[in-house]
Design an enzyme around this catalytic site. Structure first.
Site, PDB file in Angstrom:
ATOM      1  N   LYS A 155      24.562  12.810 -44.333  1.00 45.82           N
ATOM      2  CA  LYS A 155      24.084  12.789 -45.717  1.00 45.82           C
ATOM      3  C   LYS A 155      25.235  12.718 -46.714  1.00 45.82           C
ATOM      4  O   LYS A 155      25.042  12.916 -47.908  1.00 45.82           O
ATOM      5  CB  LYS A 155      23.230  14.022 -45.984  1.00 45.82           C
ATOM      6  CG  LYS A 155      21.989  14.092 -45.103  1.00 45.82           C
ATOM      7  CD  LYS A 155      21.160  15.282 -45.493  1.00 45.82           C
ATOM      8  CE  LYS A 155      19.948  15.397 -44.571  1.00 45.82           C
ATOM      9  NZ  LYS A 155      19.079  16.506 -44.952  1.00 45.82           N
ATOM     10  N   ARG A 198      12.549  26.145 -48.111  1.00 41.92           N
ATOM     11  CA  ARG A 198      11.987  24.809 -48.331  1.00 41.92           C
ATOM     12  C   ARG A 198      10.547  24.783 -47.838  1.00 41.92           C
ATOM     13  O   ARG A 198      10.230  25.412 -46.828  1.00 41.92           O
ATOM     14  CB  ARG A 198      12.791  23.746 -47.586  1.00 41.92           C
ATOM     15  CG  ARG A 198      14.257  23.652 -47.996  1.00 41.92           C
ATOM     16  CD  ARG A 198      14.903  22.476 -47.279  1.00 41.92           C
ATOM     17  NE  ARG A 198      16.323  22.395 -47.566  1.00 41.92           N
ATOM     18  CZ  ARG A 198      17.268  22.855 -46.754  1.00 41.92           C
ATOM     19  NH1 ARG A 198      16.925  23.422 -45.607  1.00 41.92           N
ATOM     20  NH2 ARG A 198      18.538  22.740 -47.077  1.00 41.92           N
ATOM     21  N   PRO A 200      17.675  14.410 -49.661  1.00 39.20           N
ATOM     22  CA  PRO A 200      17.636  13.055 -49.113  1.00 39.20           C
ATOM     23  C   PRO A 200      17.819  13.049 -47.597  1.00 39.20           C
ATOM     24  O   PRO A 200      18.536  13.867 -47.032  1.00 39.20           O
ATOM     25  CB  PRO A 200      18.817  12.372 -49.809  1.00 39.20           C
ATOM     26  CG  PRO A 200      19.034  13.163 -51.055  1.00 39.20           C
ATOM     27  CD  PRO A 200      18.694  14.576 -50.705  1.00 39.20           C
ATOM     28  N   GLU A 201      17.141  12.107 -46.959  1.00 37.18           N
ATOM     29  CA  GLU A 201      17.269  11.934 -45.518  1.00 37.18           C
ATOM     30  C   GLU A 201      18.396  10.938 -45.228  1.00 37.18           C
ATOM     31  O   GLU A 201      18.870  10.234 -46.112  1.00 37.18           O
ATOM     32  CB  GLU A 201      15.954  11.403 -44.944  1.00 37.18           C
ATOM     33  CG  GLU A 201      14.710  12.071 -45.484  1.00 37.18           C
ATOM     34  CD  GLU A 201      14.416  13.427 -44.854  1.00 37.18           C
ATOM     35  OE1 GLU A 201      14.735  13.634 -43.676  1.00 37.18           O
ATOM     36  OE2 GLU A 201      13.842  14.281 -45.561  1.00 37.18           O
ATOM     37  N   ASN A 204      14.157  17.417 -44.859  1.00 34.90           N
ATOM     38  CA  ASN A 204      12.928  18.191 -44.770  1.00 34.90           C
ATOM     39  C   ASN A 204      11.713  17.346 -44.363  1.00 34.90           C
ATOM     40  O   ASN A 204      10.809  17.831 -43.685  1.00 34.90           O
ATOM     41  CB  ASN A 204      12.656  18.888 -46.109  1.00 34.90           C
ATOM     42  CG  ASN A 204      11.863  20.164 -45.934  1.00 34.90           C
ATOM     43  OD1 ASN A 204      12.028  20.881 -44.943  1.00 34.90           O
ATOM     44  ND2 ASN A 204      10.993  20.460 -46.882  1.00 34.90           N
TER      45      ASN A 204
END
Length: 268
Positions: free
Chosen positions: A51, A254, A2-3, A165
């Site tokens: 986060k 990633r 999650p951003e 990401n």
């Protein structure tokens, strides 16, 4: 992963459902805190930090959680069917007479003293969506290790907190640099603009149900990544600027995405 804007929205939903309400149910399904019982106490606030989520409860206690890759908090009204995953994935249940917040697949879940929150989040850099935002400090942190790949530096929450990401790939595209370019090789104006752009992107998306980096307008319902994002998730699709096929490779385990024409630098 999650951003920061996703975590901020999650905090908002939890705050609306829980803050100011007395807990009638409190269940942490992790061995270390399985016997903790905060029923009868009032939830004071839910605060995002990068986060991380900090749910503050009467009596000087904070429930610290982190979503990482697969975690999620879902809010349900009284009597509503829970549908965030199978029961064995539930890690936390916080309920009152009107709502129940259920934490699924939470890899980080701990109960700590509110005065000790810095033990959990004190290592973070300036929060892109927080009151502590400081672009100068964020820029210095980002450039502290000039040989480090740009993508890795952006994802390091100790530099600046809130980039995941998706934003990593989008910011590299907007900086016209591949994620593997040494951060010290960015021209000084580009590096400074990158920090400013990161703040602008997260601010623009903090209240949007669908994230976009390609327009200042709210995206239409049903628009996919090929219309809302420059490169992320667009493998082999034409670049929205030059029509060159977008490429993908792994960086730090990633997937990352870039345009080989618009972005300069190493490609692995």
């Amino acid at each position: 992963m999650p951003e920061g804007d996703t975590v901020l929205q999650t905090a908002g939903r939890l705050r609306t459902a829980l803050a100011g309400q007395v807990l009638t149910r409190f269940d942490l399904r992790v061995p270390r805190f399985a016997t903790a019982d905060l029923t009868g106490r009032t939830v004071l606030d839910v605060v995002p930090r990068g986060k991380h989520l900090l749910t503050r409860v009467e009596g000087g206690l904070t429930l610290h959680s982190h979503l990482r890759m697969d975690g999620a908090w879902r809010v349900y009204t009284a009597g509503e069917h829970w549908r965030g995953g199978p029961a064995h994935q539930i890690r936390a249940v916080l309920g009152n007479t009107e709502h129940t917040a259920v934490g699924y697949r939470l890899p980080v879940l701990e109960l700590l003293r509110t005065r000790d929150e810095e033990q959990a989040v004190g290592h973070l850099g300036p929060d892109l969506l927080g009151p502590d935002w400081d672009p100068g400090t964020a820029l210095r942190n980002l450039l502290a290790d000039p040989g480090r790949p740009l993508g890795e530096a952006l994802l390091d929450q100790r530099n600046l907190a809130g980039i995941g990401n998706i934003y990593k790939a989008e910011l590299c595209f907007l900086a016209r640099a591949t994620p593997w370019l040494a951060v010290g090789n960015l021209p000084a104006p580009t590096a400074a603009r990158l920090v400013t752009t990161a703040k602008q992107l997260l601010e623009a998306n903090r209240d949007r149900p669908m994230r976009t980096t390609t327009t200042t307008r709210t995206p239409r319902h049903g628009q996919g990544p090929k219309e809302r994002l420059w490169v992320y998730g667009r493998t082999d699709r034409p670049c929205l600027r030059c029509a060159t096929p977008i490429r993908t490779a792994h960086q730090d385990a990633r997937p990352t995405y870039w345009c080989p024409h618009c972005q300069s630098g190493p490609t692995h």
